[in-house]
Structure formats: C-alpha cells, structure tokens
Scaffold this active site. Structure first.
Site, short mmCIF file in Angstrom:
data_model
loop_
_atom_site.label_atom_id
_atom_site.label_comp_id
_atom_site.label_asym_id
_atom_site.label_seq_id
_atom_site.Cartn_x
_atom_site.Cartn_y
_atom_site.Cartn_z
N ASP A 139 44.58 -6.48 -27.19
CA ASP A 139 44.15 -5.09 -27.08
C ASP A 139 42.73 -4.94 -27.62
OD1 ASP A 139 45.15 -2.08 -26.83
OD2 ASP A 139 43.99 -2.22 -28.67
N TYR B 251 35.31 -0.97 -29.81
CA TYR B 251 35.47 -2.01 -30.83
C TYR B 251 34.28 -2.98 -30.87
CZ TYR B 251 40.39 -0.49 -30.65
OH TYR B 251 41.55 0.25 -30.65
N LYS C 178 39.88 0.13 -23.21
CA LYS C 178 39.91 1.60 -23.20
C LYS C 178 38.52 2.15 -22.95
CE LYS C 178 43.15 0.91 -26.99
NZ LYS C 178 42.59 -0.15 -27.82
N HIS D 55 40.90 6.51 -24.20
CA HIS D 55 41.03 6.26 -25.65
C HIS D 55 41.52 7.50 -26.41
CE1 HIS D 55 39.41 3.22 -28.77
NE2 HIS D 55 40.46 3.83 -29.23
N1 NAP Z 1 44.21 3.65 -29.31
C1 NAP Z 1 43.74 3.91 -30.49
O1 NAP Z 1 43.22 5.02 -30.74
C2 NAP Z 1 43.81 2.88 -31.57
C3 NAP Z 1 43.48 3.24 -32.89
C4 NAP Z 1 43.57 2.25 -33.87
C5 NAP Z 1 44.00 0.97 -33.56
N2 NAP Z 1 44.28 0.63 -32.26
C6 NAP Z 1 44.72 -0.74 -31.90
O2 NAP Z 1 45.82 -1.09 -32.72
C7 NAP Z 1 45.55 -2.32 -33.40
C8 NAP Z 1 46.28 -2.37 -34.71
O3 NAP Z 1 45.93 -1.28 -35.54
P1 NAP Z 1 45.03 -1.43 -36.86
O4 NAP Z 1 44.19 -2.63 -36.73
O5 NAP Z 1 44.38 -0.13 -37.07
O6 NAP Z 1 46.10 -1.54 -38.04
P2 NAP Z 1 47.37 -2.47 -38.38
O7 NAP Z 1 47.58 -3.51 -37.36
O8 NAP Z 1 48.48 -1.54 -38.73
O9 NAP Z 1 46.91 -3.12 -39.75
C9 NAP Z 1 45.86 -4.02 -39.83
C10 NAP Z 1 45.61 -4.29 -41.31
O10 NAP Z 1 46.76 -4.92 -41.88
C11 NAP Z 1 46.41 -6.19 -42.42
N3 NAP Z 1 47.51 -7.11 -42.09
C12 NAP Z 1 47.94 -7.45 -40.88
N4 NAP Z 1 49.00 -8.28 -40.97
C13 NAP Z 1 49.25 -8.45 -42.28
C14 NAP Z 1 50.20 -9.21 -43.02
N5 NAP Z 1 51.13 -9.92 -42.40
N6 NAP Z 1 50.15 -9.15 -44.38
C15 NAP Z 1 49.22 -8.41 -45.01
N7 NAP Z 1 48.28 -7.69 -44.38
C16 NAP Z 1 48.30 -7.71 -43.01
C17 NAP Z 1 45.09 -6.57 -41.79
O11 NAP Z 1 44.29 -7.29 -42.70
P3 NAP Z 1 43.57 -8.69 -42.31
O12 NAP Z 1 42.90 -8.51 -41.00
O13 NAP Z 1 42.62 -8.88 -43.46
O14 NAP Z 1 44.68 -9.71 -42.29
C18 NAP Z 1 44.45 -5.21 -41.53
O15 NAP Z 1 43.78 -4.75 -42.70
C19 NAP Z 1 44.02 -2.29 -33.52
O16 NAP Z 1 43.49 -3.56 -33.86
C20 NAP Z 1 43.64 -1.80 -32.16
O17 NAP Z 1 43.73 -2.85 -31.21
C21 NAP Z 1 44.22 1.59 -31.28
#
Ligand code: NAP
Length: 281
Positions: free
Chosen positions: A49, A54, A79, A112
């Site tokens: 994704d 990004y 997106k 988005h």
């Molecule tokens: N459509 C939208 O509006 C929208 C908005 C936000 C996000 N997204 C998408 O959703 C994806 C995921 O959301 P997100 O990146 O915001 O948050 P997330 O996946 O909920 O959390 C990511 C965070 O958690 C940490 N992490 C991940 N796995 C871990 C584990 N096993 N143990 C400890 N820490 C862990 C990562 O740190 P490290 O990287 O340091 O490991 C990072 O700081 C995004 O990358 C993006 O592709 C979409």
C-alpha cells in the site's frame, strides 16, 4: 479459523486482495524501503500500500520491479493526493503514479480523502480509469456513511473498498456494519494505532497465552473480523512477526474483549473535518 498469509478477500467485482498487506507510509529512505520490502516479500506479503502523498512511489516501483515476484502475483495499491483531485487532475495524477511505480496497470486505486469541492469529479475520473481497465479495482479511503450515500446519488460504480482508520481503540462498528451491507470491503489503516495498542494490558496478557505480542494479537483480531490490514514497519524482525499470526486463533470471547477496548479514539484526522475544509487541516 483457517487463515494464512495467502488468504484473500474477494471484492464485489471478483478481484481478490490479500488480507494481510504491507503499509509503506513514512518509508521514504530508499535503503530502508528496500530492506523493508525485501523483508516483507520474504515473509510472504504480496500486497503493498502506497500513495502519492507518501513520496515513495518511485522507490517502491523500483524495489518491486526487482523483488523476484511476478507482477501478477503482487497486489499494488496507490491513492490520489488531495491536491490532485478533480477530473483532469486525477487522470494526470494517475498517469504519474503509474509511471512512478513502473506499472502499466494498478491493482487498486483509491481516493485518499473525501473533499468537498471535487467530490463527484474525482470519482468520475476513477470510473473512467476502471472502465479503461487501468485499475483492477477502485475505492475510497476515509469515507463516512454520509460520503458514501452522497457518492451513490451520482456514481455508476460503487467503491469496492473503503480504507479506514480501524484498530482496537476505534472499531468503527456502525460504519463497518454499513460497509458489510453494501458489499464494500473494509481495509484497516493504522491497524496498530501507530504503536498505541502495543502497551494495552489486555492485549499483552492475551499474548502471553499464545506466546504472541500485543501487535500480533491485534493483527489476528483484524483478520478474524474479516478486515484487510496493512501494518507498516521499517524493521525486518517486526515485519516478519506481524506476519507470524497464523498458528493460533482468538476465541469468540477474546474477540469480544478486544472489541470492548473501543473508545472512538483516532490517531489520524477526522474525515468530516478534512471533507469540510477541502483537505486543509
Ligand atoms: N488511507 C489513509 O488515509 C491512510 C492513513 C494512514 C496510513 N495508511 C496506510 O496504512 C499503513 C499502516 O498505518 P500506519 O503506518 O499509520 O500505522 P501502523 O501500521 O498502525 O503502525 C506503524 C507503527 O507501528 C510500529 N510497529 C509496527 N509493527 C510493530 C511491531 N510488531 N512491534 C512494535 N512496533 C511495531 C512501526 O514502527 P517501525 O516502523 O519503527 O517498526 C510504526 O511506528 C500505512 O503505512 C499506510 O500504508 C493509510
């Protein structure tokens, strides 16, 4: 429950998407991105994704082109950025995304955020992209029920996915039920609430029973609910751990206890504010 890393969800147009995918927000450093994507491929992830916002589509395109997995075994999502919405701008933005990702079609293209000014025009462009078979599926992110109902008044094609913020602190029950009724697949962004759930005592305690972390319990909960989840990590060990969730199953009572953690707490913006302010927060 017989889930595996290869489990897919079938969208309303019969296209399938892996239920566990890999999020790439914040992965902009080319070395870190390559290392993360290689680790993800090695761990078995096939869905990736990204978004124009990004700022990593070029790097991701390059890494995926060289990752050793055939194009049609990958599922690539991007997106349209808020400032590129509108009919002509969306068509242009889509071309740029395809170029940057080095693709001749995308698997899923998403709006988005819902925006007040360009709401219908953007979707018209999405319908054209879909009809021209340049995206295998189209959908939206961050649409509330009111936005979906408004879209339905003019759309010819219903979004196949709504990618929304969803985690144990924001279970979105009403929206989730509506999306199920409408046959719109649910994709959870920030499935780990950007780390916040990892300190939750209930999840840590449940993890002790299965020898899993709070992150793994949370992701398993997402998948057992039938959601698509796209956790992000830049650490190969965490990337592998987030995919190591297929050797146990939460009980119905444990699922309900995690549901009970909901406090309607967001880690990202409220879509109604973004819509009203036309993308400016
Ligand atoms: N459509 C939208 O509006 C929208 C908005 C936000 C996000 N997204 C998408 O959703 C994806 C995921 O959301 P997100 O990146 O915001 O948050 P997330 O996946 O909920 O959390 C990511 C965070 O958690 C940490 N992490 C991940 N796995 C871990 C584990 N096993 N143990 C400890 N820490 C862990 C990562 O740190 P490290 O990287 O340091 O490991 C990072 O700081 C995004 O990358 C993006 O592709 C979409």
């Amino acid at each position: 429950m017989g889930l595996s890393i290869n489990t897919t969800i079938t969208l309303s147009n019969t296209v399938t998407i892996e239920q566990l995918g890999f999020g790439t927000y914040k992965l902009t450093d080319p070395n870190e991105l390559k290392c993360a994507v290689d680790a993800a491929i090695h761990a078995g992830y096939r869905a990736f994704d990204t978004a124009e916002l990004y700022n990593n589509e070029k790097q991701l395109g390059q890494v995926l082109a060289q990752c050793g997995v055939k194009r049609n075994d990958l599922f690539i999502t991007s997106k349209i950025a808020n400032e590129k919405q509108g009919y002509e701008n969306t068509l242009k933005g889509f071309e740029q995304t395809l170029n940057d990702l080095q693709l001749d079609y995308i698997d899923l293209f998403l709006v988005h955020w819902p925006l007040h000014d360009t709401f219908f025009e953007t979707w018209e462009a999405f319908e054209r992209i879909y009809e021209e078979k340049r995206a295998r599926a189209i959908g939206v992110c961050n649409f509330q029920i009111s936005h979906l109902e408004m879209l339905a008044t003019r759309a010819n094609i219903k979004p196949m996915i709504n990618q929304i913020e969803l985690h144990p602190y924001l279970t979105q029950e009403v929206l989730v039920n509506y999306l199920r009724e409408q046959d719109i697949a649910i994709e959870a962004w920030s499935p780990l609430a950007r780390n916040k759930v990892l300190h939750e005592p209930l999840l840590i305690k449940m993890g002790e029973k299965y020898h899993k972390s709070a992150a793994q319990i949370t992701l398993r909960w997402q998948l057992q609910h039938g959601h698509i989840a796209i956790p992000k990590s830049g650490h190969p060990d965490r990337i592998a751990a987030n995919a190591d969730i297929f050797d146990f199953a939460l009980t119905a009572s444990e699922m309900a206890q995690i549901d009970g953690l909901n406090k309607n707490e967001r880690v990202g913006p409220n879509p109604d504010d973004v819509y009203r302010n036309n993308g400016f927060l």
